[in-house]
Design a protein around this motif. Sequence first.
Motif, PDB file in Angstrom:
ATOM      1  N   ASP A   1       4.145 -12.811   0.149  1.00 23.30           N
ATOM      2  CA  ASP A   1       3.510 -11.800  -0.691  1.00 23.30           C
ATOM      3  C   ASP A   1       4.108 -10.408  -0.435  1.00 23.30           C
ATOM      4  O   ASP A   1       4.062  -9.555  -1.316  1.00 23.30           O
ATOM      5  CB  ASP A   1       2.006 -11.721  -0.407  1.00 23.30           C
ATOM      6  CG  ASP A   1       1.279 -13.022  -0.724  1.00 23.30           C
ATOM      7  OD1 ASP A   1       1.766 -13.768  -1.592  1.00 23.30           O
ATOM      8  OD2 ASP A   1       0.230 -13.272  -0.097  1.00 23.30           O
ATOM      9  N   LEU A   2       4.666 -10.215   0.745  1.00 24.91           N
ATOM     10  CA  LEU A   2       5.222  -8.911   1.110  1.00 24.91           C
ATOM     11  C   LEU A   2       6.732  -8.840   0.893  1.00 24.91           C
ATOM     12  O   LEU A   2       7.335  -7.787   1.022  1.00 24.91           O
ATOM     13  CB  LEU A   2       4.906  -8.614   2.586  1.00 24.91           C
ATOM     14  CG  LEU A   2       3.411  -8.628   2.949  1.00 24.91           C
ATOM     15  CD1 LEU A   2       3.246  -8.545   4.453  1.00 24.91           C
ATOM     16  CD2 LEU A   2       2.680  -7.520   2.270  1.00 24.91           C
TER      17      LEU A   2
ATOM     18  N   GLY B   1      13.521  -7.507  14.573  1.00 22.41           N
ATOM     19  CA  GLY B   1      12.842  -6.685  15.565  1.00 22.41           C
ATOM     20  C   GLY B   1      11.335  -6.841  15.490  1.00 22.41           C
ATOM     21  O   GLY B   1      10.801  -7.748  14.851  1.00 22.41           O
ATOM     22  N   LYS B   2      10.652  -5.930  16.143  1.00 21.69           N
ATOM     23  CA  LYS B   2       9.198  -5.978  16.217  1.00 21.69           C
ATOM     24  C   LYS B   2       8.591  -5.734  14.838  1.00 21.69           C
ATOM     25  O   LYS B   2       9.049  -4.887  14.084  1.00 21.69           O
ATOM     26  CB  LYS B   2       8.708  -4.904  17.195  1.00 21.69           C
ATOM     27  CG  LYS B   2       7.236  -4.937  17.432  1.00 21.69           C
ATOM     28  CD  LYS B   2       6.835  -3.903  18.468  1.00 21.69           C
ATOM     29  CE  LYS B   2       5.338  -3.915  18.647  1.00 21.69           C
ATOM     30  NZ  LYS B   2       4.904  -2.905  19.590  1.00 21.69           N
ATOM     31  N   ARG B   3       7.570  -6.498  14.530  1.00 15.71           N
ATOM     32  CA  ARG B   3       6.895  -6.339  13.237  1.00 15.71           C
ATOM     33  C   ARG B   3       6.195  -4.986  13.181  1.00 15.71           C
ATOM     34  O   ARG B   3       5.518  -4.597  14.132  1.00 15.71           O
ATOM     35  CB  ARG B   3       5.838  -7.425  13.045  1.00 15.71           C
ATOM     36  CG  ARG B   3       6.400  -8.782  12.787  1.00 15.71           C
ATOM     37  CD  ARG B   3       5.265  -9.765  12.608  1.00 15.71           C
ATOM     38  NE  ARG B   3       5.771 -11.061  12.181  1.00 15.71           N
ATOM     39  CZ  ARG B   3       5.024 -12.123  12.014  1.00 15.71           C
ATOM     40  NH1 ARG B   3       3.725 -12.069  12.259  1.00 15.71           N
ATOM     41  NH2 ARG B   3       5.558 -13.252  11.613  1.00 15.71           N
ATOM     42  N   PRO B   4       6.321  -4.292  12.053  1.00 17.14           N
ATOM     43  CA  PRO B   4       5.610  -3.017  11.933  1.00 17.14           C
ATOM     44  C   PRO B   4       4.104  -3.246  11.816  1.00 17.14           C
ATOM     45  O   PRO B   4       3.650  -4.316  11.406  1.00 17.14           O
ATOM     46  CB  PRO B   4       6.178  -2.398  10.647  1.00 17.14           C
ATOM     47  CG  PRO B   4       6.918  -3.461   9.957  1.00 17.14           C
ATOM     48  CD  PRO B   4       7.182  -4.565  10.915  1.00 17.14           C
ATOM     49  N   ARG B   5       3.353  -2.224  12.157  1.00 23.04           N
ATOM     50  CA  ARG B   5       1.895  -2.320  12.139  1.00 23.04           C
ATOM     51  C   ARG B   5       1.380  -2.689  10.753  1.00 23.04           C
ATOM     52  O   ARG B   5       0.481  -3.511  10.615  1.00 23.04           O
ATOM     53  CB  ARG B   5       1.284  -1.001  12.619  1.00 23.04           C
ATOM     54  CG  ARG B   5      -0.231  -1.069  12.734  1.00 23.04           C
ATOM     55  CD  ARG B   5      -0.816   0.180  13.366  1.00 23.04           C
ATOM     56  NE  ARG B   5      -0.431   0.217  14.776  1.00 23.04           N
ATOM     57  CZ  ARG B   5      -0.042   1.312  15.389  1.00 23.04           C
ATOM     58  NH1 ARG B   5       0.028   2.454  14.764  1.00 23.04           N
ATOM     59  NH2 ARG B   5       0.292   1.273  16.663  1.00 23.04           N
ATOM     60  N   TRP B   6       1.944  -2.072   9.704  1.00 26.46           N
ATOM     61  CA  TRP B   6       1.453  -2.362   8.354  1.00 26.46           C
ATOM     62  C   TRP B   6       1.656  -3.828   7.994  1.00 26.46           C
ATOM     63  O   TRP B   6       0.851  -4.417   7.276  1.00 26.46           O
ATOM     64  CB  TRP B   6       2.114  -1.447   7.310  1.00 26.46           C
ATOM     65  CG  TRP B   6       3.604  -1.600   7.161  1.00 26.46           C
ATOM     66  CD1 TRP B   6       4.565  -0.812   7.735  1.00 26.46           C
ATOM     67  CD2 TRP B   6       4.309  -2.591   6.403  1.00 26.46           C
ATOM     68  NE1 TRP B   6       5.812  -1.258   7.382  1.00 26.46           N
ATOM     69  CE2 TRP B   6       5.691  -2.341   6.555  1.00 26.46           C
ATOM     70  CE3 TRP B   6       3.920  -3.658   5.608  1.00 26.46           C
ATOM     71  CZ2 TRP B   6       6.666  -3.120   5.952  1.00 26.46           C
ATOM     72  CZ3 TRP B   6       4.902  -4.428   4.999  1.00 26.46           C
ATOM     73  CH2 TRP B   6       6.246  -4.155   5.176  1.00 26.46           C
ATOM     74  N   PHE B   7       2.730  -4.445   8.506  1.00 24.01           N
ATOM     75  CA  PHE B   7       3.012  -5.859   8.229  1.00 24.01           C
ATOM     76  C   PHE B   7       1.953  -6.736   8.896  1.00 24.01           C
ATOM     77  O   PHE B   7       1.374  -7.629   8.269  1.00 24.01           O
ATOM     78  CB  PHE B   7       4.416  -6.207   8.739  1.00 24.01           C
ATOM     79  CG  PHE B   7       4.907  -7.561   8.306  1.00 24.01           C
ATOM     80  CD1 PHE B   7       5.545  -7.725   7.094  1.00 24.01           C
ATOM     81  CD2 PHE B   7       4.749  -8.668   9.125  1.00 24.01           C
ATOM     82  CE1 PHE B   7       6.006  -8.973   6.695  1.00 24.01           C
ATOM     83  CE2 PHE B   7       5.201  -9.909   8.741  1.00 24.01           C
ATOM     84  CZ  PHE B   7       5.838 -10.061   7.519  1.00 24.01           C
ATOM     85  N   ASN B   8       1.668  -6.462  10.173  1.00 27.02           N
ATOM     86  CA  ASN B   8       0.647  -7.222  10.892  1.00 27.02           C
ATOM     87  C   ASN B   8      -0.728  -7.041  10.260  1.00 27.02           C
ATOM     88  O   ASN B   8      -1.491  -7.996  10.136  1.00 27.02           O
ATOM     89  CB  ASN B   8       0.606  -6.818  12.361  1.00 27.02           C
ATOM     90  CG  ASN B   8       1.794  -7.346  13.123  1.00 27.02           C
ATOM     91  OD1 ASN B   8       2.337  -8.391  12.799  1.00 27.02           O
ATOM     92  ND2 ASN B   8       2.211  -6.614  14.140  1.00 27.02           N
ATOM     93  N   ASP B   9      -1.042  -5.807   9.849  1.00 31.50           N
ATOM     94  CA  ASP B   9      -2.339  -5.542   9.218  1.00 31.50           C
ATOM     95  C   ASP B   9      -2.480  -6.319   7.913  1.00 31.50           C
ATOM     96  O   ASP B   9      -3.547  -6.852   7.612  1.00 31.50           O
ATOM     97  CB  ASP B   9      -2.520  -4.047   8.956  1.00 31.50           C
ATOM     98  CG  ASP B   9      -2.678  -3.241  10.244  1.00 31.50           C
ATOM     99  OD1 ASP B   9      -2.954  -3.850  11.301  1.00 31.50           O
ATOM    100  OD2 ASP B   9      -2.507  -2.015  10.179  1.00 31.50           O
TER     101      ASP B   9
ATOM    102  N   ALA C   1       0.818  -1.206   0.000  1.00 34.26           N
ATOM    103  CA  ALA C   1       0.000   0.000   0.000  1.00 34.26           C
ATOM    104  C   ALA C   1       0.863   1.271   0.000  1.00 34.26           C
ATOM    105  O   ALA C   1       0.431   2.311  -0.479  1.00 34.26           O
ATOM    106  CB  ALA C   1      -0.929   0.009   1.207  1.00 34.26           C
ATOM    107  N   ASP C   2       2.079   1.191   0.544  1.00 36.83           N
ATOM    108  CA  ASP C   2       2.993   2.336   0.596  1.00 36.83           C
ATOM    109  C   ASP C   2       4.415   1.816   0.418  1.00 36.83           C
ATOM    110  O   ASP C   2       5.063   1.430   1.391  1.00 36.83           O
ATOM    111  CB  ASP C   2       2.856   3.065   1.933  1.00 36.83           C
ATOM    112  CG  ASP C   2       3.739   4.304   2.017  1.00 36.83           C
ATOM    113  OD1 ASP C   2       4.436   4.623   1.031  1.00 36.83           O
ATOM    114  OD2 ASP C   2       3.733   4.948   3.084  1.00 36.83           O
TER     115      ASP C   2
END
Length: 112
Positions: free
Chosen positions: A109-110, A91-99, A81-82
């Motif tokens: 896919d990512l 490290g900690k997964r970013p919010r966009w990755f979890n979403d 999306a961006d």
Amino acid sequence: MAVDIKSLSHSQLNDLIQKAQARQDELRKEKVTKVREKVHALLNAEGLSFEDVFGAGANVRGGKRRGGGTGSVAPKYRNPADPEQTWSGRGKRPRWFNDALKAGKKEKDLAI
């Protein structure tokens, strides 16, 4: 504001814990911001820069790096999306990755 934790259900207790931890994180960030402002004000008042005091390339967090590498890792994942948003997979997964995972995407896919 006393809370009778013995009367809370399991889910209510978990919710309270999450809210308390979030608030604790907010308070820590506020404290860090205030200290950073004080340090910058002191440096400005003395006519010095951060690099003057701590040296160029000083690690702001103060910790020592292991392995002697450059400290940066090539990104492995990109937000569809961006495309500006990437993640190295460390490290900690970013919010966009979890979403994206919640929306049905798979890690592959990512991947870049």
